[in-house]
Design an enzyme around this catalytic site. Sequence first.
Site, PDB file in Angstrom:
ATOM      1  N   PRO A 232      59.646 -18.929  42.123  1.00 54.82           N
ATOM      2  CA  PRO A 232      58.498 -18.815  43.015  1.00 54.82           C
ATOM      3  C   PRO A 232      57.156 -18.928  42.309  1.00 54.82           C
ATOM      4  O   PRO A 232      56.975 -18.429  41.201  1.00 54.82           O
ATOM      5  CB  PRO A 232      58.663 -17.425  43.647  1.00 54.82           C
ATOM      6  CG  PRO A 232      59.571 -16.685  42.747  1.00 54.82           C
ATOM      7  CD  PRO A 232      60.447 -17.702  42.093  1.00 54.82           C
ATOM      8  N   ASN A 233      56.261 -19.606  42.999  1.00 54.40           N
ATOM      9  CA  ASN A 233      54.863 -19.782  42.623  1.00 54.40           C
ATOM     10  C   ASN A 233      54.641 -20.745  41.456  1.00 54.40           C
ATOM     11  O   ASN A 233      53.499 -21.051  41.133  1.00 54.40           O
ATOM     12  CB  ASN A 233      54.186 -18.437  42.334  1.00 54.40           C
ATOM     13  CG  ASN A 233      54.233 -17.526  43.526  1.00 54.40           C
ATOM     14  OD1 ASN A 233      53.892 -17.938  44.638  1.00 54.40           O
ATOM     15  ND2 ASN A 233      54.683 -16.295  43.335  1.00 54.40           N
TER      16      ASN A 233
ATOM     17  N   ARG B 123      46.957 -21.606  39.572  1.00 55.08           N
ATOM     18  CA  ARG B 123      47.203 -20.168  39.755  1.00 55.08           C
ATOM     19  C   ARG B 123      46.966 -19.433  38.442  1.00 55.08           C
ATOM     20  O   ARG B 123      47.644 -19.674  37.443  1.00 55.08           O
ATOM     21  CB  ARG B 123      48.645 -19.946  40.204  1.00 55.08           C
ATOM     22  CG  ARG B 123      49.002 -18.480  40.336  1.00 55.08           C
ATOM     23  CD  ARG B 123      50.470 -18.299  40.721  1.00 55.08           C
ATOM     24  NE  ARG B 123      50.826 -16.913  40.709  1.00 55.08           N
ATOM     25  CZ  ARG B 123      51.830 -16.408  39.996  1.00 55.08           C
ATOM     26  NH1 ARG B 123      52.585 -17.193  39.250  1.00 55.08           N
ATOM     27  NH2 ARG B 123      52.084 -15.121  40.036  1.00 55.08           N
TER      28      ARG B 123
ATOM     29  N   TYR C 170      48.492 -18.335  32.927  1.00 52.34           N
ATOM     30  CA  TYR C 170      49.537 -19.357  32.892  1.00 52.34           C
ATOM     31  C   TYR C 170      49.079 -20.706  32.351  1.00 52.34           C
ATOM     32  O   TYR C 170      49.895 -21.622  32.209  1.00 52.34           O
ATOM     33  CB  TYR C 170      50.125 -19.538  34.300  1.00 52.34           C
ATOM     34  CG  TYR C 170      50.716 -18.259  34.840  1.00 52.34           C
ATOM     35  CD1 TYR C 170      51.872 -17.713  34.291  1.00 52.34           C
ATOM     36  CD2 TYR C 170      50.104 -17.572  35.884  1.00 52.34           C
ATOM     37  CE1 TYR C 170      52.399 -16.528  34.767  1.00 52.34           C
ATOM     38  CE2 TYR C 170      50.630 -16.391  36.370  1.00 52.34           C
ATOM     39  CZ  TYR C 170      51.775 -15.881  35.812  1.00 52.34           C
ATOM     40  OH  TYR C 170      52.301 -14.701  36.278  1.00 52.34           O
TER      41      TYR C 170
ATOM     42  N   ASN D  49      63.134 -20.577  34.611  1.00 44.95           N
ATOM     43  CA  ASN D  49      61.957 -19.738  34.740  1.00 44.95           C
ATOM     44  C   ASN D  49      62.027 -19.187  36.157  1.00 44.95           C
ATOM     45  O   ASN D  49      61.655 -19.859  37.115  1.00 44.95           O
ATOM     46  CB  ASN D  49      60.667 -20.533  34.521  1.00 44.95           C
ATOM     47  CG  ASN D  49      59.438 -19.643  34.575  1.00 44.95           C
ATOM     48  OD1 ASN D  49      59.480 -18.542  35.096  1.00 44.95           O
ATOM     49  ND2 ASN D  49      58.337 -20.145  34.034  1.00 44.95           N
TER      50      ASN D  49
ATOM     51  N   ALA E 105      58.806 -14.271  39.298  1.00 47.06           N
ATOM     52  CA  ALA E 105      58.913 -12.845  39.632  1.00 47.06           C
ATOM     53  C   ALA E 105      60.339 -12.405  39.936  1.00 47.06           C
ATOM     54  O   ALA E 105      60.667 -11.223  39.799  1.00 47.06           O
ATOM     55  CB  ALA E 105      57.997 -12.518  40.817  1.00 47.06           C
TER      56      ALA E 105
ATOM     57  N   GLU F  58      66.343 -18.332  29.397  1.00 44.04           N
ATOM     58  CA  GLU F  58      65.271 -17.807  30.250  1.00 44.04           C
ATOM     59  C   GLU F  58      63.931 -18.162  29.616  1.00 44.04           C
ATOM     60  O   GLU F  58      63.730 -17.941  28.420  1.00 44.04           O
ATOM     61  CB  GLU F  58      65.429 -16.288  30.355  1.00 44.04           C
ATOM     62  CG  GLU F  58      64.368 -15.591  31.145  1.00 44.04           C
ATOM     63  CD  GLU F  58      64.540 -14.072  31.127  1.00 44.04           C
ATOM     64  OE1 GLU F  58      63.627 -13.410  31.659  1.00 44.04           O
ATOM     65  OE2 GLU F  58      65.538 -13.550  30.597  1.00 44.04           O
TER      66      GLU F  58
ATOM     67  N   HIS G 145      59.562 -18.054  30.104  1.00 41.74           N
ATOM     68  CA  HIS G 145      58.356 -17.569  30.781  1.00 41.74           C
ATOM     69  C   HIS G 145      57.146 -18.117  30.046  1.00 41.74           C
ATOM     70  O   HIS G 145      57.123 -18.142  28.810  1.00 41.74           O
ATOM     71  CB  HIS G 145      58.289 -16.045  30.801  1.00 41.74           C
ATOM     72  CG  HIS G 145      59.427 -15.444  31.546  1.00 41.74           C
ATOM     73  ND1 HIS G 145      59.464 -15.417  32.925  1.00 41.74           N
ATOM     74  CD2 HIS G 145      60.580 -14.892  31.116  1.00 41.74           C
ATOM     75  CE1 HIS G 145      60.600 -14.873  33.308  1.00 41.74           C
ATOM     76  NE2 HIS G 145      61.293 -14.552  32.228  1.00 41.74           N
TER      77      HIS G 145
ATOM     78  N   ARG H  16      52.674  -7.675  29.251  1.00 45.99           N
ATOM     79  CA  ARG H  16      51.998  -7.582  30.545  1.00 45.99           C
ATOM     80  C   ARG H  16      52.335  -6.256  31.232  1.00 45.99           C
ATOM     81  O   ARG H  16      52.759  -5.303  30.581  1.00 45.99           O
ATOM     82  CB  ARG H  16      52.385  -8.788  31.402  1.00 45.99           C
ATOM     83  CG  ARG H  16      51.865 -10.099  30.760  1.00 45.99           C
ATOM     84  CD  ARG H  16      52.090 -11.295  31.604  1.00 45.99           C
ATOM     85  NE  ARG H  16      51.366 -11.158  32.879  1.00 45.99           N
ATOM     86  CZ  ARG H  16      51.610 -11.913  33.935  1.00 45.99           C
ATOM     87  NH1 ARG H  16      52.544 -12.846  33.889  1.00 45.99           N
ATOM     88  NH2 ARG H  16      50.920 -11.758  35.046  1.00 45.99           N
TER      89      ARG H  16
END
Length: 146
Positions: free
Chosen positions: A10-11, A18, A23, A74, A77, A98, A100, A107
Site C-alpha cells: 500500500p501507498n 508521498r 521516501y 515491500n 504498512a 523484505e 523498505h 522510525r
Amino acid sequence: MTSVLILNGPNLNLLGTRQPEVYGSTTLADVEQMCRAAAKVHGMDIEFAQSNHEGTLVDQIHAAKTSHGGIILNAGAYTHTSIALMDAIASVELPVIEVHLSNIHARETFRHKSFIAPVALGQICGFGAKGYVLALDALAEHLAIT
C-alpha cells in the site's frame, strides 16, 4: 531463466510525491526501471506489481509459487500488521527478501515490528530505492544465478 516477483504494498504507488523527506523523490516506475536493469545483469526475469489491497498481495504471493524462484517484498504498512502476508510467505516456501526504503528501526516504535521478517530470507531497509537492487543481488546469490 529464473523469474522473481517484486511486490509492492500500500501507498507505494505514490512514491516520488508521498513524504519525499522520508521516501525520496524516486517514483515506483523509476524503481521498476532500476530493477529491470539489475535483473538483466543477473540473467533474471522479473514481474513487478503493486497493490493497496492485502488480499491481492496474498493472491500474488500464492501465484508466485508456480512461476517464480523468489520474491522481493515491500509490504509497506502491512509489514507491521499482516499475519495473512506472513502466513502466505510461509506457505509458498520461496525465498523472500523484505525491502523498505526507510530504516524502519529508526522510525516510530510501531514500525520496529515486522511480521514478514520471521519468514523472510533477510531484510534490507534504509537505503532508499537502491535497496531493491541490493535485494536482487542477494536473491541472485542465494539462488546461485551469478
